[in-house]
Design an enzyme around this catalytic site. Structure first.
Site, PDB file in Angstrom:
ATOM      1  N   SER A  45       8.537 -28.928  -1.021  1.00 39.48           N
ATOM      2  CA  SER A  45       8.125 -30.195  -0.414  1.00 39.48           C
ATOM      3  C   SER A  45       6.737 -30.153   0.203  1.00 39.48           C
ATOM      4  O   SER A  45       6.153 -31.199   0.491  1.00 39.48           O
ATOM      5  CB  SER A  45       9.146 -30.614   0.657  1.00 39.48           C
ATOM      6  OG  SER A  45       9.245 -29.629   1.672  1.00 39.48           O
ATOM      7  N   THR A  67      13.689 -29.149  -4.391  1.00 38.83           N
ATOM      8  CA  THR A  67      14.072 -29.909  -3.207  1.00 38.83           C
ATOM      9  C   THR A  67      14.918 -31.100  -3.620  1.00 38.83           C
ATOM     10  O   THR A  67      14.931 -31.512  -4.782  1.00 38.83           O
ATOM     11  CB  THR A  67      12.837 -30.433  -2.456  1.00 38.83           C
ATOM     12  OG1 THR A  67      12.067 -31.272  -3.347  1.00 38.83           O
ATOM     13  CG2 THR A  67      11.963 -29.292  -1.969  1.00 38.83           C
ATOM     14  N   ASP A 147      24.980 -46.693   4.133  1.00 35.72           N
ATOM     15  CA  ASP A 147      24.091 -46.511   2.983  1.00 35.72           C
ATOM     16  C   ASP A 147      24.098 -47.788   2.154  1.00 35.72           C
ATOM     17  O   ASP A 147      24.890 -47.929   1.217  1.00 35.72           O
ATOM     18  CB  ASP A 147      24.540 -45.320   2.135  1.00 35.72           C
ATOM     19  CG  ASP A 147      23.471 -44.876   1.142  1.00 35.72           C
ATOM     20  OD1 ASP A 147      22.830 -45.765   0.546  1.00 35.72           O
ATOM     21  OD2 ASP A 147      23.281 -43.659   0.957  1.00 35.72           O
ATOM     22  N   ARG A 208      13.803 -36.372   6.833  1.00 35.20           N
ATOM     23  CA  ARG A 208      12.347 -36.334   6.814  1.00 35.20           C
ATOM     24  C   ARG A 208      11.836 -36.783   8.178  1.00 35.20           C
ATOM     25  O   ARG A 208      12.373 -37.707   8.779  1.00 35.20           O
ATOM     26  CB  ARG A 208      11.782 -37.246   5.714  1.00 35.20           C
ATOM     27  CG  ARG A 208      11.960 -36.706   4.299  1.00 35.20           C
ATOM     28  CD  ARG A 208      11.061 -35.504   4.053  1.00 35.20           C
ATOM     29  NE  ARG A 208      11.077 -35.037   2.672  1.00 35.20           N
ATOM     30  CZ  ARG A 208      11.823 -34.043   2.214  1.00 35.20           C
ATOM     31  NH1 ARG A 208      12.660 -33.420   3.042  1.00 35.20           N
ATOM     32  NH2 ARG A 208      11.757 -33.662   0.951  1.00 35.20           N
ATOM     33  N   GLU A 237       4.249 -32.941   9.650  1.00 35.95           N
ATOM     34  CA  GLU A 237       4.354 -31.474   9.531  1.00 35.95           C
ATOM     35  C   GLU A 237       3.186 -30.949   8.697  1.00 35.95           C
ATOM     36  O   GLU A 237       2.782 -31.583   7.731  1.00 35.95           O
ATOM     37  CB  GLU A 237       5.681 -31.109   8.846  1.00 35.95           C
ATOM     38  CG  GLU A 237       6.919 -31.465   9.645  1.00 35.95           C
ATOM     39  CD  GLU A 237       8.198 -31.193   8.853  1.00 35.95           C
ATOM     40  OE1 GLU A 237       8.126 -30.545   7.777  1.00 35.95           O
ATOM     41  OE2 GLU A 237       9.268 -31.642   9.289  1.00 35.95           O
ATOM     42  N   HIS A 254      12.115 -27.413  10.231  1.00 34.22           N
ATOM     43  CA  HIS A 254      12.460 -27.905   8.884  1.00 34.22           C
ATOM     44  C   HIS A 254      13.134 -26.802   8.060  1.00 34.22           C
ATOM     45  O   HIS A 254      12.724 -26.501   6.940  1.00 34.22           O
ATOM     46  CB  HIS A 254      11.206 -28.426   8.172  1.00 34.22           C
ATOM     47  CG  HIS A 254      11.499 -29.358   7.038  1.00 34.22           C
ATOM     48  ND1 HIS A 254      10.596 -30.296   6.589  1.00 34.22           N
ATOM     49  CD2 HIS A 254      12.590 -29.500   6.239  1.00 34.22           C
ATOM     50  CE1 HIS A 254      11.109 -30.967   5.576  1.00 34.22           C
ATOM     51  NE2 HIS A 254      12.323 -30.505   5.343  1.00 34.22           N
ATOM     52  N   TYR A 258      17.750 -24.159   4.603  1.00 35.01           N
ATOM     53  CA  TYR A 258      17.178 -22.860   4.235  1.00 35.01           C
ATOM     54  C   TYR A 258      18.180 -21.711   4.138  1.00 35.01           C
ATOM     55  O   TYR A 258      17.807 -20.552   4.310  1.00 35.01           O
ATOM     56  CB  TYR A 258      16.073 -22.484   5.225  1.00 35.01           C
ATOM     57  CG  TYR A 258      14.694 -22.889   4.766  1.00 35.01           C
ATOM     58  CD1 TYR A 258      14.504 -24.062   4.046  1.00 35.01           C
ATOM     59  CD2 TYR A 258      13.580 -22.119   5.063  1.00 35.01           C
ATOM     60  CE1 TYR A 258      13.241 -24.435   3.636  1.00 35.01           C
ATOM     61  CE2 TYR A 258      12.313 -22.487   4.650  1.00 35.01           C
ATOM     62  CZ  TYR A 258      12.151 -23.650   3.941  1.00 35.01           C
ATOM     63  OH  TYR A 258      10.897 -24.012   3.526  1.00 35.01           O
TER      64      TYR A 258
END
EC number: 1.1.1.290
Length: 373
Positions: A45, A67, A147, A208, A237, A254, A258
């Site tokens: 990203s 991603t 959503d 995000r 960022e 972020h 990970y």
């Protein structure tokens, strides 16, 4: 075939070396010159794939991002140049789900409340939002999904409005970043909504950074009634609003997605798409590439109430370790990206097999491997 990959992408050589030369370059500072003779480009990203970056990439045939989000990719430019594109939807959904649950358990301990019976508004019911919802439900949390795009598309699940979701005790954001259209997510949580929230509500963002108005959030946090915040993503960022960090309960750079499995899965999905695109046979399996976890087996002799679950979950992944590293280093130049680059190995709960004769429905729903029941 020349394959240019982000320097921090795992398994690149293991999966792609048989097809050509694998060249690693820094993702955030990638240049057009580095792509001049590239056939394949694999990014994360931090790389903005646009007309400028591709201006010299006359041989480029395939671009992949490891991603879920694709807001860093100019798909129109790729289509115009006839370059095939793929992403890795869902690659780190488990990792993000586990991050959120780990964080909620920390908050429950810190403020002395039980998660069971609380309401959780999940904003965005795609791969990551669904993973969060499933794990939260296993803890007895009442989940409300929001959503509108999925609702309009006929998704059979029950949905609530954005305003109703923002009334929940816990609110977690899992939307892609979009700046245009009826359901744009840029500053979805803006000053108006931020000011209207109750001070006892817990807000989490692992989507995000630009989904929240960080400056407006800072103003709220500096008021007499601040919110309870878990922030993994930040506006602008890596040059984030440092002043906001002290006003959060949990702050990380972020890294929600990970886990080792999440990172490996992202690259592996690009490998599968690459093989399909160019007619190669998929010969490698992800499970064979994953190392055995340091903690890979446990015996449980107690029923799995919230206290036991918290101990198990935090034994595998305790978000407070990432929070402590972040607060210790964030004031130093260049540390945001450095912390991501040198992020310690973190495993998903499925890497641990639990032996138990007790009823372990919650553990199974949370994603642990269970034997003996």
């Amino acid at each position: 075939m020349k394959i240019v990959v982000d320097e921090n992408m795992p398994l690149a050589e293991a999966l792609f070396a048989e097809f050509g030369e694998v060249v690693r370059v820094p993702g955030r500072t990638m240049t057009a010159e580095q792509l001049a003779d590239a056939d394949i480009l694999l990014v994360r990203s931090v790389t903005k794939v646009n007309a400028a970056l591709l201006s010299q990439a006359t041989n480029l045939k395939f671009v992949g991002t490891a991603t879920i989000g694709t807001d860093h990719i100019d798909k129109a430019v790729l289509a115009e140049k006839g370059i095939n594109f793929t992403s890795a939807p869902g690659c780190n959904k488990v990792s993000v789900g586990e991050y959120i649950i780990s964080a909620l358990l920390v908050m429950a301990e810190k403020y002395q409340f039980s998660l069971s019976g609380l309401s959780l508004g999940v904003i965005g019911a795609g791969n990551t939002g669904t993973a969060v919802a499933e794990r939260a439900s296993a803890l007895g949390i009442e989940v409300k999904l929001c959503d509108p795009l999925k609702e309009q598309a006929g998704d059979p699940r029950s949905f609530v409005s954005y305003d109703e979701a923002l009334q929940c005790d816990l609110i977690s954001f899992h939307v892609p970043l979009s700046r245009e259209g009826e359901h744009a997510t840029f500053h979805l949580l803006d000053k108006k909504y931020i000011q209207a929230l109750r001070s006892e509500q817990i807000l989490l963002n692992a989507s995000r950074g630009e989904v929240w108005d960080n400056q407006a959030m800072l103003l709220r946090q500096q008021s007499a009634e601040p919110l309870l915040l878990v922030m993994d993503v930040w506006e602008n960022e890596p040059d984030i609003l440092h002043e906001l960090v002290p006003y959060t309960d949990i702050a990380t750079p972020h890294i929600a997605g990970y886990s080792l499995e999440g990172k490996y899965r992202g690259t592996y999905m690009l490998y599968e798409a690459f093989c399909q695109q160019f007619g190669y046979t998929v010969t490698k399996q992800l499970k064979q590439l994953l190392p055995v976890a340091d903690i890979n087996a446990l015996t449980l002799n107690a029923n799995t109430d919230e206290v036991v679950l918290k101990k198990l979950i935090h034994l595998v992944y305790d978000v407070r370790r990432d929070d402590a590293r972040f607060r210790h280093q964030i004031g130093l130049p260049g540390r945001f990206d450095e912390m991501r680059k040198k992020y310690p190995e973190r495993r998903e709960w499925s890497s641990v097999t639990i032996s138990s004769e007790q009823n372990n429905d919650e553990l199974v729903k949370l994603g642990f491997s269970v034997s003996g029941n």
